[in-house]
Design a protein around this motif. Structure first.
Motif, PDB file in Angstrom:
ATOM      1  N   ASP A 105       5.206   6.184   3.617  1.00  0.00           N
ATOM      2  CA  ASP A 105       5.294   4.974   2.806  1.00  0.00           C
ATOM      3  C   ASP A 105       6.456   4.101   3.264  1.00  0.00           C
ATOM      4  OD1 ASP A 105       3.091   5.380   1.218  1.00  0.00           O
ATOM      5  OD2 ASP A 105       4.194   5.353  -0.675  1.00  0.00           O
ATOM      6  N   LEU A 106       7.602   4.707   3.510  1.00  0.00           N
ATOM      7  CA  LEU A 106       8.761   3.927   3.937  1.00  0.00           C
ATOM      8  C   LEU A 106       8.538   3.294   5.303  1.00  0.00           C
ATOM      9  CD1 LEU A 106      11.653   6.218   2.703  1.00  0.00           C
ATOM     10  CD2 LEU A 106      10.875   4.073   1.702  1.00  0.00           C
ATOM     11  N   ALA A 107       7.715   3.917   6.131  1.00  0.00           N
ATOM     12  CA  ALA A 107       7.362   3.306   7.416  1.00  0.00           C
ATOM     13  C   ALA A 107       6.653   1.976   7.191  1.00  0.00           C
ATOM     14  CB  ALA A 107       6.482   4.251   8.226  1.00  0.00           C
ATOM     15  N   ARG A 108       5.862   1.866   6.144  1.00  0.00           N
ATOM     16  CA  ARG A 108       5.195   0.601   5.829  1.00  0.00           C
ATOM     17  C   ARG A 108       6.215  -0.494   5.507  1.00  0.00           C
ATOM     18  NH1 ARG A 108      -0.193   0.261   4.260  1.00  0.00           N
ATOM     19  NH2 ARG A 108      -1.399   2.080   4.921  1.00  0.00           N
ATOM     20  N   LEU A 109       7.240  -0.140   4.733  1.00  0.00           N
ATOM     21  CA  LEU A 109       8.291  -1.112   4.444  1.00  0.00           C
ATOM     22  C   LEU A 109       9.012  -1.521   5.720  1.00  0.00           C
ATOM     23  CD1 LEU A 109      10.108  -2.701   2.474  1.00  0.00           C
ATOM     24  CD2 LEU A 109      11.497  -0.629   2.246  1.00  0.00           C
ATOM     25  N   CYS A 110       9.333  -0.544   6.566  1.00  0.00           N
ATOM     26  CA  CYS A 110      10.024  -0.853   7.820  1.00  0.00           C
ATOM     27  C   CYS A 110       9.187  -1.778   8.689  1.00  0.00           C
ATOM     28  CB  CYS A 110      10.333   0.435   8.567  1.00  0.00           C
ATOM     29  SG  CYS A 110      11.555   1.496   7.761  1.00  0.00           S
ATOM     30  N   ARG A 111       7.903  -1.517   8.772  1.00  0.00           N
ATOM     31  CA  ARG A 111       7.038  -2.354   9.604  1.00  0.00           C
ATOM     32  C   ARG A 111       6.894  -3.754   9.014  1.00  0.00           C
ATOM     33  NH1 ARG A 111       3.667   2.926  11.041  1.00  0.00           N
ATOM     34  NH2 ARG A 111       4.276   3.070  13.228  1.00  0.00           N
ATOM     35  N   ALA A 112       6.933  -3.870   7.707  1.00  0.00           N
ATOM     36  CA  ALA A 112       6.913  -5.203   7.096  1.00  0.00           C
ATOM     37  C   ALA A 112       8.171  -5.977   7.482  1.00  0.00           C
ATOM     38  CB  ALA A 112       6.803  -5.084   5.575  1.00  0.00           C
ATOM     39  N   LEU A 113       9.315  -5.299   7.491  1.00  0.00           N
ATOM     40  CA  LEU A 113      10.556  -5.960   7.873  1.00  0.00           C
ATOM     41  C   LEU A 113      10.534  -6.356   9.342  1.00  0.00           C
ATOM     42  CD1 LEU A 113      13.000  -3.637   5.929  1.00  0.00           C
ATOM     43  CD2 LEU A 113      12.419  -5.988   5.339  1.00  0.00           C
ATOM     44  N   LEU A 114      10.039  -5.463  10.201  1.00  0.00           N
ATOM     45  CA  LEU A 114       9.919  -5.799  11.623  1.00  0.00           C
ATOM     46  C   LEU A 114       8.924  -6.929  11.841  1.00  0.00           C
ATOM     47  CD1 LEU A 114       9.874  -2.238  13.272  1.00  0.00           C
ATOM     48  CD2 LEU A 114      11.730  -3.919  13.360  1.00  0.00           C
ATOM     49  N   GLY A 115       7.957  -7.036  10.944  1.00  0.00           N
ATOM     50  CA  GLY A 115       6.939  -8.083  11.046  1.00  0.00           C
ATOM     51  C   GLY A 115       7.310  -9.374  10.347  1.00  0.00           C
ATOM     52  N   GLY A 116       8.575  -9.554  10.055  1.00  0.00           N
ATOM     53  CA  GLY A 116       9.015 -10.791   9.422  1.00  0.00           C
ATOM     54  C   GLY A 116       8.612 -10.918   7.975  1.00  0.00           C
ATOM     55  N   GLY A 117       8.354  -9.778   7.321  1.00  0.00           N
ATOM     56  CA  GLY A 117       8.041  -9.797   5.889  1.00  0.00           C
ATOM     57  C   GLY A 117       6.601  -9.499   5.553  1.00  0.00           C
ATOM     58  N   ALA A 118       5.775  -9.214   6.565  1.00  0.00           N
ATOM     59  CA  ALA A 118       4.352  -8.954   6.320  1.00  0.00           C
ATOM     60  C   ALA A 118       3.903  -7.712   7.076  1.00  0.00           C
ATOM     61  CB  ALA A 118       3.505 -10.141   6.744  1.00  0.00           C
ATOM     62  N   TYR A 119       2.924  -7.009   6.489  1.00  0.00           N
ATOM     63  CA  TYR A 119       2.347  -5.834   7.129  1.00  0.00           C
ATOM     64  C   TYR A 119       0.869  -5.753   6.765  1.00  0.00           C
ATOM     65  CZ  TYR A 119       1.427  -0.938   8.304  1.00  0.00           C
ATOM     66  OH  TYR A 119       0.895   0.209   8.829  1.00  0.00           O
ATOM     67  N   GLU A 120       0.035  -5.582   7.773  1.00  0.00           N
ATOM     68  CA  GLU A 120      -1.417  -5.503   7.597  1.00  0.00           C
ATOM     69  C   GLU A 120      -1.950  -6.691   6.788  1.00  0.00           C
ATOM     70  OE1 GLU A 120      -2.181  -1.603   5.947  1.00  0.00           O
ATOM     71  OE2 GLU A 120      -2.312  -0.716   7.958  1.00  0.00           O
ATOM     72  N   GLY A 121      -1.415  -7.849   7.094  1.00  0.00           N
ATOM     73  CA  GLY A 121      -1.878  -9.067   6.449  1.00  0.00           C
ATOM     74  C   GLY A 121      -1.336  -9.304   5.056  1.00  0.00           C
ATOM     75  N   ARG A 122      -0.465  -8.438   4.590  1.00  0.00           N
ATOM     76  CA  ARG A 122       0.101  -8.585   3.244  1.00  0.00           C
ATOM     77  C   ARG A 122       1.563  -8.980   3.359  1.00  0.00           C
ATOM     78  NH1 ARG A 122      -2.125  -2.727   1.103  1.00  0.00           N
ATOM     79  NH2 ARG A 122      -4.359  -3.174   1.303  1.00  0.00           N
ATOM     80  N   GLY A 137       0.798  -1.211   0.000  1.00  0.00           N
ATOM     81  CA  GLY A 137       0.000   0.000   0.000  1.00  0.00           C
ATOM     82  C   GLY A 137       0.834   1.265   0.000  1.00  0.00           C
ATOM     83  N   MET A 138       2.015   1.205  -0.587  1.00  0.00           N
ATOM     84  CA  MET A 138       2.902   2.367  -0.674  1.00  0.00           C
ATOM     85  C   MET A 138       2.545   3.164  -1.925  1.00  0.00           C
ATOM     86  SD  MET A 138       6.422   0.401   0.491  1.00  0.00           S
ATOM     87  CE  MET A 138       7.446   1.863   0.484  1.00  0.00           C
ATOM     88  N   ASP A 139       1.429   3.855  -1.856  1.00  0.00           N
ATOM     89  CA  ASP A 139       0.843   4.472  -3.043  1.00  0.00           C
ATOM     90  C   ASP A 139       1.630   5.664  -3.571  1.00  0.00           C
ATOM     91  OD1 ASP A 139      -1.224   2.615  -2.860  1.00  0.00           O
ATOM     92  OD2 ASP A 139      -2.475   3.937  -1.639  1.00  0.00           O
ATOM     93  N   ASP A 140       2.455   6.276  -2.730  1.00  0.00           N
ATOM     94  CA  ASP A 140       3.217   7.448  -3.164  1.00  0.00           C
ATOM     95  C   ASP A 140       4.622   7.096  -3.638  1.00  0.00           C
ATOM     96  OD1 ASP A 140       1.312   9.457  -2.782  1.00  0.00           O
ATOM     97  OD2 ASP A 140       1.800   9.653  -0.655  1.00  0.00           O
ATOM     98  N   THR A 141       4.981   5.834  -3.608  1.00  0.00           N
ATOM     99  CA  THR A 141       6.343   5.416  -3.949  1.00  0.00           C
ATOM    100  C   THR A 141       6.389   4.978  -5.401  1.00  0.00           C
ATOM    101  OG1 THR A 141       6.651   4.670  -1.670  1.00  0.00           O
ATOM    102  CG2 THR A 141       8.242   3.901  -3.306  1.00  0.00           C
ATOM    103  N   ARG A 142       7.199   5.675  -6.189  1.00  0.00           N
ATOM    104  CA  ARG A 142       7.236   5.372  -7.622  1.00  0.00           C
ATOM    105  C   ARG A 142       8.444   6.025  -8.287  1.00  0.00           C
ATOM    106  NH1 ARG A 142       1.650   7.621  -9.263  1.00  0.00           N
ATOM    107  NH2 ARG A 142       1.196   7.073  -7.107  1.00  0.00           N
ATOM    108  N   PHE A 143       8.807   5.479  -9.428  1.00  0.00           N
ATOM    109  CA  PHE A 143       9.751   6.126 -10.324  1.00  0.00           C
ATOM    110  C   PHE A 143       8.985   7.166 -11.144  1.00  0.00           C
ATOM    111  CE2 PHE A 143      11.509   1.835  -9.704  1.00  0.00           C
ATOM    112  CZ  PHE A 143      12.852   2.086  -9.452  1.00  0.00           C
ATOM    113  N   ASN A 144       9.690   8.184 -11.593  1.00  0.00           N
ATOM    114  CA  ASN A 144       9.100   9.189 -12.484  1.00  0.00           C
ATOM    115  C   ASN A 144       7.714   9.630 -12.024  1.00  0.00           C
ATOM    116  OD1 ASN A 144      11.313   9.207 -14.329  1.00  0.00           O
ATOM    117  ND2 ASN A 144      10.554   7.323 -15.264  1.00  0.00           N
ATOM    118  N   PRO A 145       7.624  10.296 -10.892  1.00  0.00           N
ATOM    119  CA  PRO A 145       6.307  10.701 -10.376  1.00  0.00           C
ATOM    120  C   PRO A 145       5.561  11.598 -11.352  1.00  0.00           C
ATOM    121  CG  PRO A 145       8.084  11.834  -9.223  1.00  0.00           C
ATOM    122  CD  PRO A 145       8.720  10.765 -10.030  1.00  0.00           C
ATOM    123  N   PRO A 146       4.242  11.445 -11.443  1.00  0.00           N
ATOM    124  CA  PRO A 146       3.457  12.245 -12.386  1.00  0.00           C
ATOM    125  C   PRO A 146       3.362  13.705 -11.956  1.00  0.00           C
ATOM    126  CG  PRO A 146       2.013  10.947 -10.992  1.00  0.00           C
ATOM    127  CD  PRO A 146       3.409  10.503 -10.674  1.00  0.00           C
TER     128      PRO A 146
END
Length: 358
Positions: free
Chosen positions: A246-263, A185-194
């Motif tokens: 957005d990067l906090a979501r990645l960090c929390r996935a790593l702290l969660g053993g690879g998953a965040y909010e069930g994903r 759900g990192m909706d703001d993370t992208r290459f070449n932002p519009p």
């Protein structure tokens, strides 16, 4: 002390510190856009009128620079999990056109641990076109012993990008979206932002020679790294834009053993492999930017534009620092603020605290 050296470390910054289930701080400071240009004659930034400046807010997007490497690494490890790649497989097995890597038996693990012996970078931005860039990258010989000491190199992730694209038949931006940012759900993370995101994007550099490698003027919403720019803004080593949230979501996935909010984006065993020394894509226990978080297995990375990220599983905590230290002009890196922010988190959560804060 010159006027440029006398200015603050960055024009603006956003800090996000948290744990698996709690946010400790998420704030913006200073200016996402402060300068119209850089005046080489006076060695000062030409400041915009106060009404024209853009404040740094919690949802400001920053050019991540080398934090992009973490996403390329996650994509690679996901491909390993799916059986499409072997960490100890040779580059030549997947992309034989990389003749120098083939000749020296360079493996994917060596690319991810920066033990390939390759030099830090190449002037790909100076090539006449894609064919010349690819030929330079494919024939670049190691300058150090392959498999020996760590030597940080953008080339490792550029070659890995080519391997990923060859094996999957898909471009890197699509792989990052489908395997990492989309599921999390990192909706703001992208290459070449519009263009519609431009009002939220922090400016970087008034890029001109001789301090830069290209003459591009003040950059905002386009990648700062010259090689990534030459490659259309999508590169394994740089090019992503993101927010601290957005990067906090990645960090929390790593702290969660690879998953965040069930994903789930990584197996727990893959997270262990990536975050344990020597790390895959991640750097481990580096006090120069991790401060007092280093020493217990903290992992993270930095980016040239002023970005950093640290995940500390020992205290179930993380900190993201996004700044535009190259606005209005690049200068030798100063890592004291990065280390200070990480140290502040370390002292706030305590060396032995668990997920419940005790």
């Amino acid at each position: 002390m010159t006027p440029l050296e006398a200015r603050p470390w960055c024009a603006g910054a956003v800090v996000y510190a948290g744990r698996s289930r709690t946010t400790l701080a998420h704030e913006g400071f200073g200016w996402a856009v402060r300068y119209a240009s850089y005046d080489a004659g006076t060695d000062r930034g030409v400041e915009l009128p106060p009404a024209a400046r853009v404040p740094a807010r919690p949802d400001t997007l920053f050019d991540l620079a080398s934090l992009t490497k973490l996403f390329t690494a996650v994509v690679a490890v996901r491909c390993v999990e799916r059986g499409a790649l072997d960490l100890d497989g040779r580059v030549a097995s997947y992309a034989p056109e990389f003749t120098a890597a083939a000749r020296h038996g360079i493996t994917l693990r060596q690319l991810l641990t920066h033990t390939s012996g390759l030099r830090p970078e190449l002037p790909l931005y100076a090539c006449a076109g894609e064919a010349e860039r690819e030929a330079m990258l494919r024939t670049e010989e190691p300058v150090g012993e392959v498999g020996a000491a760590r030597g940080y190199s953008d080339l490792n992730l550029l070659i890995l990008q080519r391997v990923l694209e060859r094996v999957t038949g898909r471009p890197l931006d699509a792989l990052v979206r489908d395997l990492v940012t989309g599921p999390l759900g990192m909706d703001d993370t992208r290459f070449n932002p519009p263009a519609d995101l431009l009002p939220r994007i922090a400016a970087t550099e008034d890029q001109r020679r001789p301090w830069a490698k290209l003459d591009r003027g003040m950059l905002r919403g386009v990648v700062h790294d010259e090689n990534a720019h030459a490659m259309g803004g999508v590169a394994g080593h740089a090019g992503l834009f993101s927010t601290a949230g957005d990067l906090a979501r990645l960090c929390r996935a790593l702290l969660g053993g690879g998953a965040y909010e069930g994903r789930r984006v990584l197996a727990a065993s893959s997270v262990e492999l990536m975050l344990t020394a020597p790390g895959l894509g991640f750097e481990v226990d580096q006090p120069w930017f991790m401060g007092e978080l280093a020493g217990r297995g903290a992992a993270g990375h930095t980016g040239f534009t002023g970005t950093s990220l640290v995940v500390d599983r020992a205290t179930d905590s993380f900190v993201v620092l996004l700044a535009n230290t190259v606005h209005p002009r690049r200068r030798p890196p100063v890592n004291t603020p990065r280390a200070a922010v990480a140290t502040a988190l370390a002292r706030a959560v305590g060396a032995g605290a668990g997920p419940d804060g005790r």
